[in-house]
Write a protein that holds these residues in place. Structure first.
Motif, mmCIF file in Angstrom:
data_model
loop_
_atom_site.group_PDB
_atom_site.id
_atom_site.type_symbol
_atom_site.label_atom_id
_atom_site.label_comp_id
_atom_site.label_asym_id
_atom_site.label_seq_id
_atom_site.Cartn_x
_atom_site.Cartn_y
_atom_site.Cartn_z
ATOM 1 N N LEU A 79 0.840 -1.192 0.000
ATOM 2 C CA LEU A 79 0.000 0.000 0.000
ATOM 3 C C LEU A 79 0.877 1.245 0.000
ATOM 4 O O LEU A 79 1.904 1.297 0.664
ATOM 5 C CB LEU A 79 -0.921 0.019 1.221
ATOM 6 C CG LEU A 79 -1.926 -1.130 1.317
ATOM 7 C CD1 LEU A 79 -2.787 -0.973 2.552
ATOM 8 C CD2 LEU A 79 -2.790 -1.211 0.062
ATOM 9 N N SER A 80 0.440 2.239 -0.750
ATOM 10 C CA SER A 80 1.187 3.484 -0.891
ATOM 11 C C SER A 80 0.375 4.649 -0.331
ATOM 12 O O SER A 80 -0.864 4.607 -0.312
ATOM 13 C CB SER A 80 1.511 3.736 -2.368
ATOM 14 O OG SER A 80 1.911 5.067 -2.579
ATOM 15 N N SER A 81 1.078 5.691 0.109
ATOM 16 C CA SER A 81 0.441 6.926 0.571
ATOM 17 C C SER A 81 0.874 8.114 -0.275
ATOM 18 O O SER A 81 0.804 9.261 0.177
ATOM 19 C CB SER A 81 0.786 7.190 2.048
ATOM 20 O OG SER A 81 0.297 6.174 2.877
ATOM 21 N N ALA A 82 1.342 7.853 -1.486
ATOM 22 C CA ALA A 82 1.851 8.924 -2.350
ATOM 23 C C ALA A 82 0.753 9.941 -2.637
ATOM 24 O O ALA A 82 -0.430 9.610 -2.691
ATOM 25 C CB ALA A 82 2.384 8.344 -3.652
ATOM 26 N N ASN A 83 1.157 11.189 -2.820
ATOM 27 C CA ASN A 83 0.201 12.260 -3.083
ATOM 28 C C ASN A 83 -0.149 12.390 -4.558
ATOM 29 O O ASN A 83 -1.206 12.935 -4.898
ATOM 30 C CB ASN A 83 0.760 13.596 -2.572
ATOM 31 C CG ASN A 83 0.835 13.659 -1.062
ATOM 32 O OD1 ASN A 83 -0.020 13.113 -0.371
ATOM 33 N ND2 ASN A 83 1.861 14.308 -0.547
#
Length: 319
Positions: free
Chosen positions: A243-247
């Motif tokens: 899982l990623s939290s990139a903007n």
């Protein structure tokens, strides 16, 4: 310049009431207390209406009218006037043959070869000024929409979940061990709700972290189901999910079968999530964005173009 300013001031001056009739030589002006002449039709004479002079609306300050729009990158090192707008951009020298520029959430970024002069960079930007200003305006409008949708973390906070509103409910009577929360299905009138085992005195940061933890668990579950659904249809096998939290990036894929997906996708409706999942799985067959790649995506998501536009035009809420 003085005449230009005077013209602008004249334009915003309040209208002047018309002067009364000019005096005629040899004719005495009527006294204000003199009797009214009799009506010609036999009716009682009517006194003229009194004109009330109301104060005019305040004039718009001239500097605010003449000042141009401004777009300023946080790391701006140079600015240029494009049309009627001042654009301060971030300039980076790079080993490349041409000048490249991108418009993002922060503004305009430019990458140029070291041999191109600063005036040459500015000239290139002026040639593309219409496109740059349009993209900058779109980015600003998008940011304003995101700010307007910023989540206020408290009991009763509302956020999108799978394209539908989800209400956060603080429920201190339950611990929700191992899950962090419980989803309660809504009705046509009442939206879905997420019950979080926190006291009503919980801080906004505690509420935000608890909701994020639940969403990330649910995102892994939902993404895994959709990866398992689309992989056989595309004739590929995926090996791992992170899982990623990139903007600014929704997903990525590597040739070894590892997939990365942004948990914030859970804000969007299932069809948009399916597009991103199929997009990344299609990269296991075609590792570029050639026509063959998009043809591959279209085999499982025929309306990918519309879904891709929706993902771009509907920003996720700010946390």
């Amino acid at each position: 310049m003085q005449r230009l300013v005077q013209l602008a001031l004249d334009f915003f001056d309040p209208p002047v009431a018309p002067a009364g009739p000019a005096a005629v030589p040899g004719v005495k002006a009527a006294d204000s207390k003199s009797k009214l002449p009799p009506a010609l039709d036999g009716k009682a004479p009517v006194a003229p209406k009194t004109v009330v002079n109301r104060p005019a609306a305040p004039a718009v300050p001239l500097p605010s009218l003449l000042s141009p729009a401004e777009f300023r990158h946080p790391q701006a090192s140079r600015e240029v006037l494009l049309g009627d707008a001042v654009v301060a951009y971030a300039l980076q020298r790079a080993r490349r043959r041409t000048i490249g520029f991108t418009v993002g959430a922060d503004g305009l970024s430019v990458r140029a070869p070291s041999w191109v002069t600063l005036s040459g960079v500015d000239s290139a930007l002026r040639e593309k000024s219409e496109w740059i200003l349009r993209k900058l305006s779109e980015a600003r409008e998008r940011h304003q929409r995101m700010e307007g949708g910023r989540i206020v973390w408290a009991d009763g906070a509302v956020l999108p979940y799978l394209g539908e509103p989800l209400t956060v409910v603080l429920d201190p009577s339950h611990g929700f061990a191992g899950k962090g929360g419980a989803l309660v299905a809504g009705t046509d009138v009442v939206p879905h709700s997420l019950h979080i085992g926190l006291p009503h005195s919980a801080s906004p940061a505690q509420i935000r972290d608890a909701v994020q933890a639940w969403l990330m668990r649910d995102a892994r579950r939902h993404f895994t189901e959709r990866l398992d659904h689309f992989a056989p249809l595309l004739g590929v096998r995926w090996a791992s999910l992170r899982l990623s939290s990139a903007n600014t990036r929704w997903g990525s894929a590597k040739a070894d079968g590892s997939i990365r997906l942004n948990w914030r996708l859970l804000h969007y409706r299932p069809a948009i999530i399916d597009y991103v999942v199929a997009h990344e799985l299609a990269h296991l067959r075609v590792m570029d964005h050639s026509p063959r790649f998009w043809d591959t995506v279209a085999t499982v998501v025929p309306d990918y173009a519309q879904l891709r536009s929706r993902l771009r035009d509907e920003p996720a809420p700010l946390w």
